[in-house]
Design a protein around this motif. Structure first.
Motif, PDB file in Angstrom:
ATOM      1  N   THR A  66     146.270  29.908 -23.339  1.00 29.93           N
ATOM      2  CA  THR A  66     146.490  31.355 -23.451  1.00 29.93           C
ATOM      3  C   THR A  66     145.234  32.126 -23.843  1.00 29.93           C
ATOM      4  N   MET A  67     144.140  31.423 -24.084  1.00 32.40           N
ATOM      5  CA  MET A  67     142.938  32.094 -24.551  1.00 32.40           C
ATOM      6  C   MET A  67     142.385  33.112 -23.559  1.00 32.40           C
ATOM      7  N   PRO A  68     142.348  32.833 -22.239  1.00 29.50           N
ATOM      8  CA  PRO A  68     141.836  33.858 -21.313  1.00 29.50           C
ATOM      9  C   PRO A  68     142.585  35.182 -21.402  1.00 29.50           C
ATOM     10  N   LEU A  69     143.895  35.122 -21.649  1.00 32.54           N
ATOM     11  CA  LEU A  69     144.667  36.357 -21.786  1.00 32.54           C
ATOM     12  C   LEU A  69     144.266  37.133 -23.025  1.00 32.54           C
ATOM     13  N   ARG A  70     143.920  36.416 -24.076  1.00 30.42           N
ATOM     14  CA  ARG A  70     143.511  37.090 -25.304  1.00 30.42           C
ATOM     15  C   ARG A  70     142.096  37.644 -25.205  1.00 30.42           C
ATOM     16  N   LEU A  71     141.286  37.085 -24.301  1.00 33.48           N
ATOM     17  CA  LEU A  71     139.889  37.509 -24.176  1.00 33.48           C
ATOM     18  C   LEU A  71     139.678  38.666 -23.199  1.00 33.48           C
ATOM     19  N   TRP A  72     140.729  39.083 -22.497  1.00 32.18           N
ATOM     20  CA  TRP A  72     140.514  40.062 -21.422  1.00 32.18           C
ATOM     21  C   TRP A  72     139.888  41.368 -21.901  1.00 32.18           C
ATOM     22  N   PRO A  73     140.191  41.888 -23.121  1.00 29.30           N
ATOM     23  CA  PRO A  73     139.509  43.134 -23.508  1.00 29.30           C
ATOM     24  C   PRO A  73     137.994  42.978 -23.585  1.00 29.30           C
ATOM     25  N   LEU A  74     137.534  41.863 -24.158  1.00 31.62           N
ATOM     26  CA  LEU A  74     136.094  41.632 -24.258  1.00 31.62           C
ATOM     27  C   LEU A  74     135.494  41.423 -22.879  1.00 31.62           C
ATOM     28  N   ALA A  75     136.183  40.667 -22.020  1.00 28.75           N
ATOM     29  CA  ALA A  75     135.676  40.414 -20.667  1.00 28.75           C
ATOM     30  C   ALA A  75     135.542  41.719 -19.887  1.00 28.75           C
ATOM     31  N   ALA A  76     136.524  42.613 -20.033  1.00 25.85           N
ATOM     32  CA  ALA A  76     136.487  43.888 -19.311  1.00 25.85           C
ATOM     33  C   ALA A  76     135.329  44.760 -19.794  1.00 25.85           C
ATOM     34  N   VAL A  77     135.094  44.790 -21.098  1.00 25.18           N
ATOM     35  CA  VAL A  77     133.986  45.583 -21.643  1.00 25.18           C
ATOM     36  C   VAL A  77     132.652  45.052 -21.134  1.00 25.18           C
ATOM     37  N   VAL A  78     132.479  43.722 -21.130  1.00 27.83           N
ATOM     38  CA  VAL A  78     131.234  43.130 -20.656  1.00 27.83           C
ATOM     39  C   VAL A  78     131.006  43.465 -19.179  1.00 27.83           C
ATOM     40  N   LEU A  79     132.039  43.347 -18.360  1.00 27.36           N
ATOM     41  CA  LEU A  79     131.924  43.633 -16.931  1.00 27.36           C
ATOM     42  C   LEU A  79     131.500  45.084 -16.680  1.00 27.36           C
ATOM     43  N   ILE A  80     132.224  46.020 -17.270  1.00 32.21           N
ATOM     44  CA  ILE A  80     131.943  47.438 -17.031  1.00 32.21           C
ATOM     45  C   ILE A  80     130.604  47.840 -17.634  1.00 32.21           C
ATOM     46  N   ASP A  81     130.326  47.326 -18.830  1.00 32.18           N
ATOM     47  CA  ASP A  81     129.069  47.659 -19.485  1.00 32.18           C
ATOM     48  C   ASP A  81     127.864  47.166 -18.677  1.00 32.18           C
ATOM     49  N   THR A  82     127.944  45.951 -18.153  1.00 32.41           N
ATOM     50  CA  THR A  82     126.834  45.407 -17.375  1.00 32.41           C
ATOM     51  C   THR A  82     126.596  46.234 -16.118  1.00 32.41           C
ATOM     52  N   ALA A  83     127.688  46.620 -15.446  1.00 29.71           N
ATOM     53  CA  ALA A  83     127.556  47.457 -14.252  1.00 29.71           C
ATOM     54  C   ALA A  83     126.946  48.810 -14.615  1.00 29.71           C
ATOM     55  N   LEU A  84     127.373  49.356 -15.733  1.00 29.69           N
ATOM     56  CA  LEU A  84     126.860  50.658 -16.143  1.00 29.69           C
ATOM     57  C   LEU A  84     125.381  50.588 -16.494  1.00 29.69           C
ATOM     58  N   PHE A  85     124.950  49.486 -17.098  1.00 25.38           N
ATOM     59  CA  PHE A  85     123.536  49.383 -17.464  1.00 25.38           C
ATOM     60  C   PHE A  85     122.645  49.371 -16.228  1.00 25.38           C
ATOM     61  N   VAL A  86     123.105  48.713 -15.154  1.00 26.26           N
ATOM     62  CA  VAL A  86     122.334  48.745 -13.915  1.00 26.26           C
ATOM     63  C   VAL A  86     122.141  50.189 -13.470  1.00 26.26           C
ATOM     64  N   GLN A  87     123.207  50.979 -13.572  1.00 20.83           N
ATOM     65  CA  GLN A  87     123.118  52.386 -13.192  1.00 20.83           C
ATOM     66  C   GLN A  87     122.214  53.171 -14.146  1.00 20.83           C
ATOM     67  N   VAL A  88     122.425  52.992 -15.432  1.00 17.17           N
ATOM     68  CA  VAL A  88     121.673  53.754 -16.424  1.00 17.17           C
ATOM     69  C   VAL A  88     120.178  53.468 -16.342  1.00 17.17           C
ATOM     70  N   SER A  89     119.826  52.202 -16.109  1.00 19.85           N
ATOM     71  CA  SER A  89     118.415  51.822 -16.143  1.00 19.85           C
ATOM     72  C   SER A  89     117.699  52.016 -14.807  1.00 19.85           C
ATOM     73  N   ARG A  90     118.462  52.110 -13.709  1.00 19.18           N
ATOM     74  CA  ARG A  90     117.798  52.103 -12.404  1.00 19.18           C
ATOM     75  C   ARG A  90     118.176  53.250 -11.480  1.00 19.18           C
ATOM     76  N   ALA A  91     119.243  53.960 -11.762  1.00 21.60           N
ATOM     77  CA  ALA A  91     119.675  55.007 -10.840  1.00 21.60           C
ATOM     78  C   ALA A  91     118.650  56.131 -10.793  1.00 21.60           C
ATOM     79  N   PRO A  92     118.336  56.622  -9.591  1.00 24.38           N
ATOM     80  CA  PRO A  92     117.384  57.733  -9.492  1.00 24.38           C
ATOM     81  C   PRO A  92     118.013  59.029  -9.981  1.00 24.38           C
TER      82      PRO A  92
END
Length: 355
Positions: A207-233
């Motif tokens: 059941t651990m993956p179900l309990r980890l989904w909030p952290l996994a979602a934050v990491v996914l969205i945050d990583t995508a956002l950093f690509v935008q923040v650091s590189r978007a023209p």
């Protein structure tokens, strides 16, 4: 009842294992992104797309190495001494592969070295996380997790200033890995003399993956956002000067250190929820910034630092609460595969696709 003060040897052991973990994560977040990718696109005139196979091999072999480490630690009931020895050996292996990677001359030889690097890093991370969670009791775990995260992001942001000279970044990261070897060997007796406990609780592993989904979602969205923040023209780049990167590193440092102090009272889940709120704020600020409503670069840096500082402390501590005590290292491995080896690359791919 007053909590007894730790012995001097315990403080040394806690600090050293925290540094070993932080140095390894610093290598991971800077070597591929800044040193390898910088040299490939700058000196070898390769495109990022030319390294897609290499990034895939890094993730796949990272997953394989993580799962193998979890299985070995649980099956052998590995003692701290064995894990410290493995840290020295694997850090040396990562250093060797790093040298080969920086010297690889062409389009096909460069991606090929990603496979052994991913395997070695996967093994190393799980061994160090297990050692960290085993040696540090709950009452101080957050403090040292905050220290570890703070050091990682401060070093990463300082290294971002040297992206024009990827060889210098590669040499620094090589020094971190060789430093791991030296620390593990020199302080072997201290690291193996302090009390160790089995991390985790009585919850079932499945059941651990179900309990980890909030952290996994934050990491996914945050990583995508950093690509935008650091590189978007745009007319107002967020990271346009050395001062911006240094400010980013300083804010990350302060937030991570403070989040570490909060952990003992809040736990990883509340820290993750706070990170999610900060992430939503960061996203809103960035959208307004990109639409030209105002120059919100400074506010974005602060909000983004809140996000990362909070969830990184959660990442370094979560498995101490959520893994199964029956198979603790396996739980750590599966959790890192989800949050680290899957969500982080997926976030990079998503952010790049949206550029």
């Amino acid at each position: 009842m007053n909590t007894p003060l730790p012995a001097k040897s315990q403080l040394w052991a806690w600090g050293i294992v925290s540094w070993l973990l932080g140095a390894s994560f610093t290598f991971y977040v800077t070597f591929v992104q800044y040193a390898l990718l910088g040299r490939a696109t700058g000196e070898l005139q390769l495109r990022e797309e030319d390294l897609t196979i290499g990034f895939g091999l890094l993730a796949l072999l990272g997953i394989a190495g993580s799962l193998l480490a979890g299985y070995w630690i649980d099956r052998k009931r590995a003692r701290p001494g064995q894990l410290v020895q493995a840290t020295a050996y694997l850090s040396g292996a990562v250093a060797l592969v790093a040298v080969l990677a920086m010297q690889a001359p062409g389009r096909w030889t460069r991606p090929a070295v990603f496979a052994p690097m991913g395997r070695a890093l996967g093994l190393l991370f799980i061994g160090l996380l297990f050692l960290f969670l085993s040696l540090l009791p709950f009452r101080v775990r957050g403090i040292f997790a905050g220290f570890t995260a703070a050091i990682v992001y401060l070093m990463a942001n300082v290294l971002a200033l040297f992206t024009a000279t990827p060889d210098k970044i590669g040499l620094f990261d090589l020094g971190l890995m060789l430093g791991n070897v030296a620390l593990a060997l020199v302080f072997y007796d201290i690291l193996t003399s302090v009390p160790a406990e089995t991390p985790g609780g009585e919850r079932p592993l499945k059941t651990m993956p179900l309990r980890l989904w909030p952290l996994a979602a934050v990491v996914l969205i945050d990583t995508a956002l950093f690509v935008q923040v650091s590189r978007a023209p745009g007319q107002w780049p967020v990271y346009s000067t050395a001062h911006d990167w240094l400010s980013n590193g300083l804010f990350h440092f302060l937030v991570a250190a403070f989040a570490g102090l909060l952990y003992a009272r809040m736990g990883w889940l509340k820290l993750t929820k706070l990170a999610a709120v900060a992430l939503a704020l960061t996203l809103g600020l960035f959208v307004a910034h990109r639409l030209g409503a105002a120059d919100l670069a400074k506010a974005i840096i602060i909000a983004y630092s809140l996000t990362v500082g909070l969830y990184t402390v959660a990442l370094f501590t979560v498995f101490g609460e959520e893994t199964s005590r029956a198979r603790p290292a396996t739980g750590i491995a599966w959790g890192m595969c989800l949050v680290g080896w899957m969500c982080s690359p997926a976030g990079i791919a998503l952010g790049t696709a949206l550029l």
